[in-house]
Design an enzyme around this catalytic site. Sequence first.
Site, PDB file in Angstrom:
ATOM      1  N   GLY A 232       0.821  -1.204   0.000  1.00 52.38           N
ATOM      2  CA  GLY A 232       0.000   0.000   0.000  1.00 52.38           C
ATOM      3  C   GLY A 232       0.851   1.250   0.000  1.00 52.38           C
ATOM      4  O   GLY A 232       1.994   1.252  -0.476  1.00 52.38           O
ATOM      5  N   SER A 233       0.318   2.296   0.562  1.00 52.35           N
ATOM      6  CA  SER A 233       0.984   3.596   0.545  1.00 52.35           C
ATOM      7  C   SER A 233       2.117   3.645   1.565  1.00 52.35           C
ATOM      8  O   SER A 233       2.152   2.886   2.536  1.00 52.35           O
ATOM      9  CB  SER A 233      -0.019   4.703   0.859  1.00 52.35           C
ATOM     10  OG  SER A 233      -0.447   4.617   2.208  1.00 52.35           O
ATOM     11  N   GLY A 237       2.511   2.146   5.414  1.00 48.11           N
ATOM     12  CA  GLY A 237       3.666   1.394   5.850  1.00 48.11           C
ATOM     13  C   GLY A 237       4.378   2.009   7.035  1.00 48.11           C
ATOM     14  O   GLY A 237       4.926   1.296   7.874  1.00 48.11           O
ATOM     15  N   GLU A 254       5.713  -3.516   0.956  1.00 48.42           N
ATOM     16  CA  GLU A 254       5.785  -3.124  -0.458  1.00 48.42           C
ATOM     17  C   GLU A 254       4.975  -1.838  -0.591  1.00 48.42           C
ATOM     18  O   GLU A 254       3.749  -1.856  -0.676  1.00 48.42           O
ATOM     19  CB  GLU A 254       5.220  -4.223  -1.359  1.00 48.42           C
ATOM     20  CG  GLU A 254       5.952  -5.550  -1.269  1.00 48.42           C
ATOM     21  CD  GLU A 254       7.340  -5.516  -1.893  1.00 48.42           C
ATOM     22  OE1 GLU A 254       7.699  -4.477  -2.491  1.00 48.42           O
ATOM     23  OE2 GLU A 254       8.064  -6.522  -1.769  1.00 48.42           O
TER      24      GLU A 254
END
Length: 500
Positions: A232-233, A237, A254
């Site tokens: 995600g963004s 994270g 990721e």
Amino acid sequence: MSHKDVLTAAGLSESELTGGTLSVHSPIDGAEVARVQETDPADMPVIIARAQDAFRAWRKVPAPRRGELVRLLGEELRASKHELGAVVTLEAGKIVSEGLGEVQEMIDICDFAVGQSRQLYGLTIASERPGHHMRETWHPIGPCGIITAFNFPVAVWSWNTALALICGDPVIWKPSEKTPLTAMATMKVMERALKRFGDDAPDGLAQLVIGGAEIGEALVASEDVPILSATGSTRMGSVVGPKVMERWGRPILELGGNNAMIVAPSADLDMAVRAIVFSAVGTAGQRCTSLRRVIAHNSIKDDLVTKLTKAYQSLPVGDPRKDGTLVGPLIDAQSRERMQAALETARGDGAIVHGGEAVTSDVPDGGAYVAPAVVEMPSQTEIVRTETFAPILYVMGYDAMDEAIAMQNDVPQGLSSCIFTLNMREAETFLSDVGSDCGIANVNIGPSGAEIGGAFGGEKETGGGRESGSDAWKGYMRRQTNTVNYSDELPLAQGVKFDI
């Protein structure tokens, strides 16, 4: 086929698609296609406990036998490729070939993992002590939580799941609230593989939970979920990573990408243009590996911009289900608004914008369709350094290669990168320790469309995680170093004497 027909063909029943609290809309036309049941947050401890029970049984199953389950999953995916790909198109808005390509990626990682199940190799290590040998072994670690994003609603689950399963780890999947239907359809495929596999697969080996932040938080916070893979963004994270590490878990992150292509004077411009267009507008610019920046030598920049704007003007934007469409919709209207805001900021920085407007004719009503934008920038301003999840391509110039590499690296993200050049020195410098600082670096190919054979992931604000191929399997296991003394003496290492 109607939306309902697509979902029915994928095995989803009327009862599964109605009566719930989560409203699911297709980006194709904005239509509500389902209201699905959400997981009660109060049930999460039971779900996690079920995964722990599954772990205690699954870790005892030999790894090649675990690989057999993944082989069967690959077979079932092959049989369901068109039906599942159609759900990806319906729910994520990808054109048909990209929807099918995502399912093919699932099949590919299953094939990879089946072979890997017989290659969970450790090392034999020379001991300094006579009569001793050392070795390195790898063991299952426990349940793996998987939080996925809307743009690759099923492939990322498969990257994690195929490897986690052969490594002896159960999985708990929380898909994006925007794409729960692809997850539900995938679990139908998984259930068929489990049924064929037989009793060696314990209950709770692969579970699906649907809902918002509270569901994800339960996975992030639980000490009984030792591995947490989150896609995600960067903002997401930055919250998830520290929370997992605070409880001594293992995060696989990721996150964002702000990927660049350096186009050198020797580059094959026609090939570069083809690579740029796919990388920048594929999936309507909603890939973490989408090309967002072109750094072109000033001697060829104007020619490249001319070729790009001409190519962009010919791109068919519209219904992703129709033959010939290359650019489908953005996921929702909010994404279109963010794109327009970014373009307005770029104009304020002195940019010349080609394209980028909303598309309302010859497209389904209710979808967020846009013309991809080529944006000539005077320099790499803050808006260029910010990832906007939309088909915006910023173009900037350079004079010297070290300047281009510095510009390529001067962003917070570090996922994917590439250079187009026929100069060996430039290519090898770009791939060297003074070149790209990204987890992926390519020559004469775009930054998007990675194959599963290589480990996928990036550095800096991209999170540092690695999934899919190479030795990414090690992220799902714990390493153990063993020393065996087969002599009748007890020498100590480093020459230490301790006689009693």
